[in-house]
Design a protein around this motif. Structure first.
Motif, PDB file in Angstrom:
ATOM      1  N   MET A   1       0.819  -1.188   0.000  1.00 21.06           N
ATOM      2  CA  MET A   1       0.000   0.000   0.000  1.00 21.06           C
ATOM      3  C   MET A   1       0.872   1.266   0.000  1.00 21.06           C
ATOM      4  N   LEU A   2       1.933   1.288   0.810  1.00 21.26           N
ATOM      5  CA  LEU A   2       2.824   2.438   0.862  1.00 21.26           C
ATOM      6  C   LEU A   2       3.384   2.742  -0.523  1.00 21.26           C
ATOM      7  N   ALA A   3       3.838   1.726  -1.203  1.00 20.37           N
ATOM      8  CA  ALA A   3       4.438   1.910  -2.530  1.00 20.37           C
ATOM      9  C   ALA A   3       3.446   2.566  -3.489  1.00 20.37           C
ATOM     10  N   ASP A   4       2.234   2.037  -3.536  1.00 25.59           N
ATOM     11  CA  ASP A   4       1.226   2.561  -4.459  1.00 25.59           C
ATOM     12  C   ASP A   4       0.807   3.978  -4.101  1.00 25.59           C
ATOM     13  N   ARG A  22      14.847  15.423  -3.644  1.00 24.00           N
ATOM     14  CA  ARG A  22      15.555  16.677  -3.352  1.00 24.00           C
ATOM     15  C   ARG A  22      14.784  17.518  -2.347  1.00 24.00           C
ATOM     16  N   ARG A  23      13.491  17.657  -2.575  1.00 31.20           N
ATOM     17  CA  ARG A  23      12.661  18.479  -1.691  1.00 31.20           C
ATOM     18  C   ARG A  23      12.542  17.880  -0.287  1.00 31.20           C
ATOM     19  N   ALA A  24      12.498  16.546  -0.203  1.00 34.18           N
ATOM     20  CA  ALA A  24      12.334  15.876   1.090  1.00 34.18           C
ATOM     21  C   ALA A  24      13.664  15.653   1.810  1.00 34.18           C
ATOM     22  N   GLY A  25      14.766  15.909   1.116  1.00 30.90           N
ATOM     23  CA  GLY A  25      16.077  15.736   1.733  1.00 30.90           C
ATOM     24  C   GLY A  25      16.516  14.291   1.846  1.00 30.90           C
ATOM     25  N   VAL A  26      16.103  13.485   0.864  1.00 35.49           N
ATOM     26  CA  VAL A  26      16.487  12.069   0.833  1.00 35.49           C
ATOM     27  C   VAL A  26      17.086  11.768  -0.539  1.00 35.49           C
ATOM     28  N   SER A  27      17.569  10.564  -0.701  1.00 37.54           N
ATOM     29  CA  SER A  27      18.115  10.184  -2.002  1.00 37.54           C
ATOM     30  C   SER A  27      16.997   9.699  -2.928  1.00 37.54           C
ATOM     31  N   GLN A  28      17.252   9.802  -4.216  1.00 38.02           N
ATOM     32  CA  GLN A  28      16.301   9.279  -5.194  1.00 38.02           C
ATOM     33  C   GLN A  28      16.138   7.778  -5.008  1.00 38.02           C
ATOM     34  N   GLN A  29      17.209   7.113  -4.594  1.00 35.27           N
ATOM     35  CA  GLN A  29      17.155   5.668  -4.358  1.00 35.27           C
ATOM     36  C   GLN A  29      16.178   5.329  -3.238  1.00 35.27           C
ATOM     37  N   THR A  30      16.081   6.199  -2.232  1.00 38.86           N
ATOM     38  CA  THR A  30      15.125   5.982  -1.143  1.00 38.86           C
ATOM     39  C   THR A  30      13.708   5.986  -1.685  1.00 38.86           C
ATOM     40  N   ILE A  31      13.388   6.982  -2.504  1.00 46.14           N
ATOM     41  CA  ILE A  31      12.047   7.059  -3.098  1.00 46.14           C
ATOM     42  C   ILE A  31      11.794   5.835  -3.974  1.00 46.14           C
ATOM     43  N   ASP A  32      12.768   5.471  -4.770  1.00 42.87           N
ATOM     44  CA  ASP A  32      12.629   4.313  -5.662  1.00 42.87           C
ATOM     45  C   ASP A  32      12.385   3.030  -4.880  1.00 42.87           C
ATOM     46  N   ILE A  34      11.084   2.662  -1.912  1.00 43.93           N
ATOM     47  CA  ILE A  34       9.737   2.676  -1.327  1.00 43.93           C
ATOM     48  C   ILE A  34       8.710   2.364  -2.406  1.00 43.93           C
ATOM     49  N   GLU A  35       8.829   3.020  -3.554  1.00 44.40           N
ATOM     50  CA  GLU A  35       7.855   2.814  -4.627  1.00 44.40           C
ATOM     51  C   GLU A  35       7.895   1.402  -5.198  1.00 44.40           C
ATOM     52  N   ARG A  36       9.021   0.744  -5.134  1.00 43.17           N
ATOM     53  CA  ARG A  36       9.105  -0.638  -5.617  1.00 43.17           C
ATOM     54  C   ARG A  36       8.748  -1.645  -4.536  1.00 43.17           C
ATOM     55  N   GLY A  37       8.400  -1.168  -3.338  1.00 43.61           N
ATOM     56  CA  GLY A  37       7.997  -2.055  -2.254  1.00 43.61           C
ATOM     57  C   GLY A  37       9.153  -2.712  -1.538  1.00 43.61           C
ATOM     58  N   LEU A  38      10.363  -2.213  -1.760  1.00 43.92           N
ATOM     59  CA  LEU A  38      11.542  -2.801  -1.121  1.00 43.92           C
ATOM     60  C   LEU A  38      11.787  -2.233   0.271  1.00 43.92           C
ATOM     61  N   SER A  39      11.148  -1.111   0.578  1.00 42.91           N
ATOM     62  CA  SER A  39      11.274  -0.477   1.887  1.00 42.91           C
ATOM     63  C   SER A  39       9.872  -0.169   2.395  1.00 42.91           C
ATOM     64  N   GLN A  40       9.485  -0.807   3.472  1.00 45.24           N
ATOM     65  CA  GLN A  40       8.144  -0.623   4.020  1.00 45.24           C
ATOM     66  C   GLN A  40       8.107   0.357   5.187  1.00 45.24           C
ATOM     67  N   ARG A  41       9.255   0.631   5.814  1.00 46.42           N
ATOM     68  CA  ARG A  41       9.276   1.447   7.026  1.00 46.42           C
ATOM     69  C   ARG A  41      10.358   2.519   6.949  1.00 46.42           C
ATOM     70  N   SER A  42      10.274   3.381   5.985  1.00 45.50           N
ATOM     71  CA  SER A  42      11.272   4.430   5.842  1.00 45.50           C
ATOM     72  C   SER A  42      11.141   5.453   6.966  1.00 45.50           C
ATOM     73  N   ARG A  43      12.274   5.876   7.491  1.00 46.94           N
ATOM     74  CA  ARG A  43      12.253   6.881   8.556  1.00 46.94           C
ATOM     75  C   ARG A  43      11.988   8.275   8.009  1.00 46.94           C
ATOM     76  N   TYR A  44      11.895   8.400   6.711  1.00 49.84           N
ATOM     77  CA  TYR A  44      11.691   9.693   6.066  1.00 49.84           C
ATOM     78  C   TYR A  44      10.251   9.933   5.604  1.00 49.84           C
ATOM     79  N   ILE A  45       9.345   9.078   5.998  1.00 50.68           N
ATOM     80  CA  ILE A  45       7.961   9.187   5.525  1.00 50.68           C
ATOM     81  C   ILE A  45       7.339  10.533   5.889  1.00 50.68           C
ATOM     82  N   VAL A  46       7.635  11.042   7.064  1.00 50.19           N
ATOM     83  CA  VAL A  46       7.057  12.326   7.482  1.00 50.19           C
ATOM     84  C   VAL A  46       7.508  13.433   6.536  1.00 50.19           C
ATOM     85  N   GLU A  47       8.803  13.462   6.217  1.00 49.60           N
ATOM     86  CA  GLU A  47       9.322  14.482   5.324  1.00 49.60           C
ATOM     87  C   GLU A  47       8.764  14.333   3.910  1.00 49.60           C
ATOM     88  N   ILE A  48       8.688  13.099   3.449  1.00 48.13           N
ATOM     89  CA  ILE A  48       8.160  12.827   2.107  1.00 48.13           C
ATOM     90  C   ILE A  48       6.693  13.233   2.036  1.00 48.13           C
TER      91      ILE A  48
END
Length: 99
Positions: A1-4, A22-32, A34-48
């Motif tokens: 669900m997070l990914a979608d 860039r805007r959230a202060g994380v790497s593009q790989q972090t966003i990728d 999460i979107e591919r479902g490889l990370s379910q509990r990112s510590r950056y969700i609040v910023e994103i």
């Protein structure tokens, strides 16, 4: 669900993964990841979520309401996880801002 939900919200905001990162202060790989479902509990969700103007609870699937939490609620949630010495630093910073 997070990914979608992240992908849908990002695309609705008209942002690329790179720009959101860039805007959230994380790497593009972090966003990728999460979107591919490889990370379910990112510590950056609040910023994103803040950059996407949705709530972190919405991205996590805890609610179907995407409305962002008020800033006070977000700050309170962040403060709950801080140890007392860090809370003291936060209090001092807040007092300095008010001066």
């Amino acid at each position: 669900m997070l990914a979608d939900r992240l992908r849908t919200a990002r695309e609705a905001a008209g942002l690329s993964q790179t720009e959101l990162a860039r805007r959230a202060g994380v790497s593009q790989q972090t966003i990728d990841k999460i979107e591919r479902g490889l990370s379910q509990r990112s510590r950056y969700i609040v910023e994103i979520a803040a950059e996407l103007k949705v709530s972190a609870a919405y991205l996590r699937g805890m609610t179907d309401d995407p409305t962002p939490e008020p800033i006070r609620t977000r700050i309170e949630a962040e403060l709950k996880s801080l140890p007392d010495d860090k809370l003291l630093q936060a209090l001092q910073a807040i007092r300095a801002l008010k001066a």
